[in-house]
Write a protein that holds these residues in place. Structure first.
Motif, PDB file in Angstrom:
ATOM      1  N   PRO A   1       0.823  -1.216   0.000  1.00  0.00           N
ATOM      2  CA  PRO A   1       0.000   0.000   0.000  1.00  0.00           C
ATOM      3  C   PRO A   1       0.849   1.255   0.000  1.00  0.00           C
ATOM      4  CG  PRO A   1       0.047  -0.991   2.191  1.00  0.00           C
ATOM      5  CD  PRO A   1       0.725  -1.969   1.277  1.00  0.00           C
ATOM      6  N   SER A   2       0.351   2.297  -0.653  1.00  0.00           N
ATOM      7  CA  SER A   2       1.047   3.585  -0.683  1.00  0.00           C
ATOM      8  C   SER A   2       0.094   4.681  -0.229  1.00  0.00           C
ATOM      9  CB  SER A   2       1.576   3.884  -2.089  1.00  0.00           C
ATOM     10  OG  SER A   2       0.527   3.895  -3.033  1.00  0.00           O
ATOM     11  N   PHE A   3       0.642   5.699   0.393  1.00  0.00           N
ATOM     12  CA  PHE A   3      -0.161   6.778   0.953  1.00  0.00           C
ATOM     13  C   PHE A   3      -0.849   7.564  -0.161  1.00  0.00           C
ATOM     14  CE2 PHE A   3      -0.475  11.133   2.839  1.00  0.00           C
ATOM     15  CZ  PHE A   3      -1.323  10.820   3.887  1.00  0.00           C
ATOM     16  N   SER A   4      -2.146   7.853   0.038  1.00  0.00           N
ATOM     17  CA  SER A   4      -2.930   8.576  -0.956  1.00  0.00           C
ATOM     18  C   SER A   4      -3.227   9.986  -0.456  1.00  0.00           C
ATOM     19  CB  SER A   4      -4.245   7.841  -1.236  1.00  0.00           C
ATOM     20  OG  SER A   4      -5.041   8.558  -2.163  1.00  0.00           O
ATOM     21  N   ILE A   5      -2.901  10.978  -1.271  1.00  0.00           N
ATOM     22  CA  ILE A   5      -3.178  12.367  -0.916  1.00  0.00           C
ATOM     23  C   ILE A   5      -3.517  13.121  -2.199  1.00  0.00           C
ATOM     24  CG2 ILE A   5      -0.740  13.030  -1.108  1.00  0.00           C
ATOM     25  CD1 ILE A   5      -1.244  14.970   1.244  1.00  0.00           C
ATOM     26  N   ALA A   6      -4.476  14.050  -2.095  1.00  0.00           N
ATOM     27  CA  ALA A   6      -4.903  14.804  -3.272  1.00  0.00           C
ATOM     28  C   ALA A   6      -5.254  16.228  -2.858  1.00  0.00           C
ATOM     29  CB  ALA A   6      -6.110  14.143  -3.935  1.00  0.00           C
ATOM     30  N   THR A   7      -5.129  17.140  -3.804  1.00  0.00           N
ATOM     31  CA  THR A   7      -5.489  18.541  -3.545  1.00  0.00           C
ATOM     32  C   THR A   7      -6.970  18.794  -3.784  1.00  0.00           C
ATOM     33  OG1 THR A   7      -4.963  19.144  -5.834  1.00  0.00           O
ATOM     34  CG2 THR A   7      -3.191  19.336  -4.199  1.00  0.00           C
ATOM     35  N   THR A   8      -7.703  17.761  -4.225  1.00  0.00           N
ATOM     36  CA  THR A   8      -9.107  17.948  -4.605  1.00  0.00           C
ATOM     37  C   THR A   8     -10.090  17.243  -3.681  1.00  0.00           C
ATOM     38  OG1 THR A   8      -8.905  16.067  -6.117  1.00  0.00           O
ATOM     39  CG2 THR A   8      -8.542  18.278  -7.035  1.00  0.00           C
ATOM     40  N   SER A   9      -9.611  16.518  -2.678  1.00  0.00           N
ATOM     41  CA  SER A   9     -10.538  15.800  -1.800  1.00  0.00           C
ATOM     42  C   SER A   9      -9.961  15.678  -0.398  1.00  0.00           C
ATOM     43  CB  SER A   9     -10.835  14.406  -2.361  1.00  0.00           C
ATOM     44  OG  SER A   9      -9.643  13.650  -2.462  1.00  0.00           O
ATOM     45  N   LYS A  10     -10.853  15.502   0.572  1.00  0.00           N
ATOM     46  CA  LYS A  10     -10.443  15.348   1.960  1.00  0.00           C
ATOM     47  C   LYS A  10      -9.984  13.911   2.202  1.00  0.00           C
ATOM     48  CE  LYS A  10     -13.844  18.762   3.538  1.00  0.00           C
ATOM     49  NZ  LYS A  10     -15.051  19.005   4.367  1.00  0.00           N
ATOM     50  N   PRO A  11      -9.244  13.656   3.280  1.00  0.00           N
ATOM     51  CA  PRO A  11      -8.867  12.273   3.608  1.00  0.00           C
ATOM     52  C   PRO A  11     -10.098  11.409   3.840  1.00  0.00           C
ATOM     53  CG  PRO A  11      -7.607  13.841   4.911  1.00  0.00           C
ATOM     54  CD  PRO A  11      -8.681  14.628   4.232  1.00  0.00           C
ATOM     55  N   ARG A  12     -10.010  10.139   3.442  1.00  0.00           N
ATOM     56  CA  ARG A  12     -11.139   9.217   3.651  1.00  0.00           C
ATOM     57  C   ARG A  12     -11.301   8.841   5.118  1.00  0.00           C
ATOM     58  NH1 ARG A  12      -9.097   6.736  -1.097  1.00  0.00           N
ATOM     59  NH2 ARG A  12      -8.173   5.069   0.167  1.00  0.00           N
ATOM     60  N   LEU A  13     -10.281   9.088   5.904  1.00  0.00           N
ATOM     61  CA  LEU A  13     -10.351   8.799   7.334  1.00  0.00           C
ATOM     62  C   LEU A  13     -10.626  10.086   8.094  1.00  0.00           C
ATOM     63  CD1 LEU A  13     -10.037   6.845   9.697  1.00  0.00           C
ATOM     64  CD2 LEU A  13      -7.565   7.288   9.645  1.00  0.00           C
ATOM     65  N   ASN A  14     -11.849  10.203   8.627  1.00  0.00           N
ATOM     66  CA  ASN A  14     -12.238  11.364   9.421  1.00  0.00           C
ATOM     67  C   ASN A  14     -12.137  10.979  10.893  1.00  0.00           C
ATOM     68  OD1 ASN A  14     -13.598  13.399  10.834  1.00  0.00           O
ATOM     69  ND2 ASN A  14     -14.967  13.832   9.120  1.00  0.00           N
ATOM     70  N   LEU A  15     -11.113  11.469  11.560  1.00  0.00           N
ATOM     71  CA  LEU A  15     -10.832  11.055  12.931  1.00  0.00           C
ATOM     72  C   LEU A  15     -11.911  11.477  13.913  1.00  0.00           C
ATOM     73  CD1 LEU A  15      -7.006  11.835  12.991  1.00  0.00           C
ATOM     74  CD2 LEU A  15      -8.106   9.617  12.697  1.00  0.00           C
ATOM     75  N   LEU A  16     -12.715  12.477  13.551  1.00  0.00           N
ATOM     76  CA  LEU A  16     -13.752  12.966  14.457  1.00  0.00           C
ATOM     77  C   LEU A  16     -15.069  12.220  14.309  1.00  0.00           C
ATOM     78  CD1 LEU A  16     -13.155  16.831  14.144  1.00  0.00           C
ATOM     79  CD2 LEU A  16     -12.360  15.278  15.957  1.00  0.00           C
ATOM     80  N   ARG A  17     -15.199  11.399  13.256  1.00  0.00           N
ATOM     81  CA  ARG A  17     -16.485  10.750  12.999  1.00  0.00           C
ATOM     82  C   ARG A  17     -16.400   9.232  13.000  1.00  0.00           C
ATOM     83  NH1 ARG A  17     -19.915  13.454   8.288  1.00  0.00           N
ATOM     84  NH2 ARG A  17     -21.427  12.135   9.374  1.00  0.00           N
ATOM     85  N   ILE A  18     -15.313   8.682  13.490  1.00  0.00           N
ATOM     86  CA  ILE A  18     -15.160   7.228  13.466  1.00  0.00           C
ATOM     87  C   ILE A  18     -16.254   6.534  14.268  1.00  0.00           C
ATOM     88  CG2 ILE A  18     -13.695   5.340  14.263  1.00  0.00           C
ATOM     89  CD1 ILE A  18     -11.300   6.896  13.424  1.00  0.00           C
ATOM     90  N   GLU A  19     -16.532   7.045  15.461  1.00  0.00           N
ATOM     91  CA  GLU A  19     -17.562   6.409  16.293  1.00  0.00           C
ATOM     92  C   GLU A  19     -18.919   6.462  15.610  1.00  0.00           C
ATOM     93  OE1 GLU A  19     -19.145   6.385  20.913  1.00  0.00           O
ATOM     94  OE2 GLU A  19     -17.767   7.948  20.232  1.00  0.00           O
TER      95      GLU A  19
END
Length: 261
Positions: free
Chosen positions: A122-140
């Motif tokens: 796996p390689s780290f995914s980052i883009a200038t057009t979208s937010k990270p798929r992992l939202n640390l505030l909404r996991i629960e």
């Protein structure tokens, strides 16, 4: 309901075409579960028993932890950053040295933030057009419904042939979603190879339950499974972003003729 995972080969787009074809049954089994999109999207009331299976121990550990230890799983994310350094730190860790909860956290992090949800390298995914798929505030919030949905589901970590041997009954329905033909090693080395398609065909020829197998279209697969009922459906494959979706044909192979809706 949606799966909580992005997973290579996931059936998020095809599930709604498969679910209406599922025959009446008592026991529902996903042999190659992956993200288990069918299980999450179908009505749980239509099955007395539900079983999901996958050979990937990291994935199975993640399911079990979300089912039994969600609060502790979420607690770990209070101290985690979304960052390239953190991603590659997790990638370097040997999952065999971790507790089940740590192992589940590691795998979930790599899946959520990795390019195209790749299992191998796996390689780290980052883009200038979208937010990270992992939202640390909404996991629960995102996982609470998954936790409840899994509460009545059996979770297995067996080879596919063992699943058929153990659970085949006349009132069992198997959803079979093996690696695509030509992509056998995408999920790890030595797990599934080209010869396994013949083995799978032979197993399916002898079961007493019903099954639907989904696979990419091709002459080899059509010829190998020609003794079964085959339907072609259109779907999309995507990897690395919505702008790269590709319309393709996929085969649904069955040992019964589904009812017309």
């Amino acid at each position: 309901m949606k799966s909580f995972l992005a997973y290579m080969g996931g059936k998020s787009l095809l599930a709604n075409k498969i679910i209406p074809k599922i025959p009446e049954h008592k026991c529902y089994v996903e042999v190659f579960a992956g993200a288990a999109w069918l299980m999450f999207k179908k009505d749980e009331a239509v099955s007395d028993v539900e079983i999901i299976n996958d050979i990937n121990a990291d994935l199975v550990t993640l399911y079990r932890v979300v089912k039994h230890h969600l609060e502790e799983f979420i607690r770990y994310f209070k101290w985690i950053l979304v960052s390239r350094d953190e991603f590659y730190r997790f990638r370097k860790e040997d999952p065999e040295t971790l507790t089940d909860i740590q192992r589940a956290v590691r795998f979930y992090y790599l899946l959520k933030l990795g390019y195209a949800a790749r299992i191998k390298d796996p390689s780290f995914s980052i883009a200038t057009t979208s937010k990270p798929r992992l939202n640390l505030l909404r996991i629960e919030e995102e996982l609470s419904a998954v936790h409840l949905r899994l509460s009545r589901v059996y979770i297995e970590n067996r080879a596919y042939n063992e699943v058929f041997t153990r659970f085949d009954k006349p009132d069992t329905f198997f959803y079979v979603d093996p690696p695509y033909y030509g992509c056998e090693d995408y999920y790890g080395d030595g797990i599934f190879d080209r010869s396994d398609f013949v083995k799978l065909r032979d197993i399916l020829s002898g079961i007493s339950g019903r099954f639907i197998l989904s696979i990419n279209d091709g002459d080899y697969i059509r010829d190998l499974f020609k003794a079964f009922h085959i339907e072609m459906v259109e779907t999309s494959y995507s990897a690395g972003g919505a702008n790269k979706k590709k319309r393709v044909n996929e085969l649904l192979i069955m040992n019964f003729t589904p009812k017309k809706n």
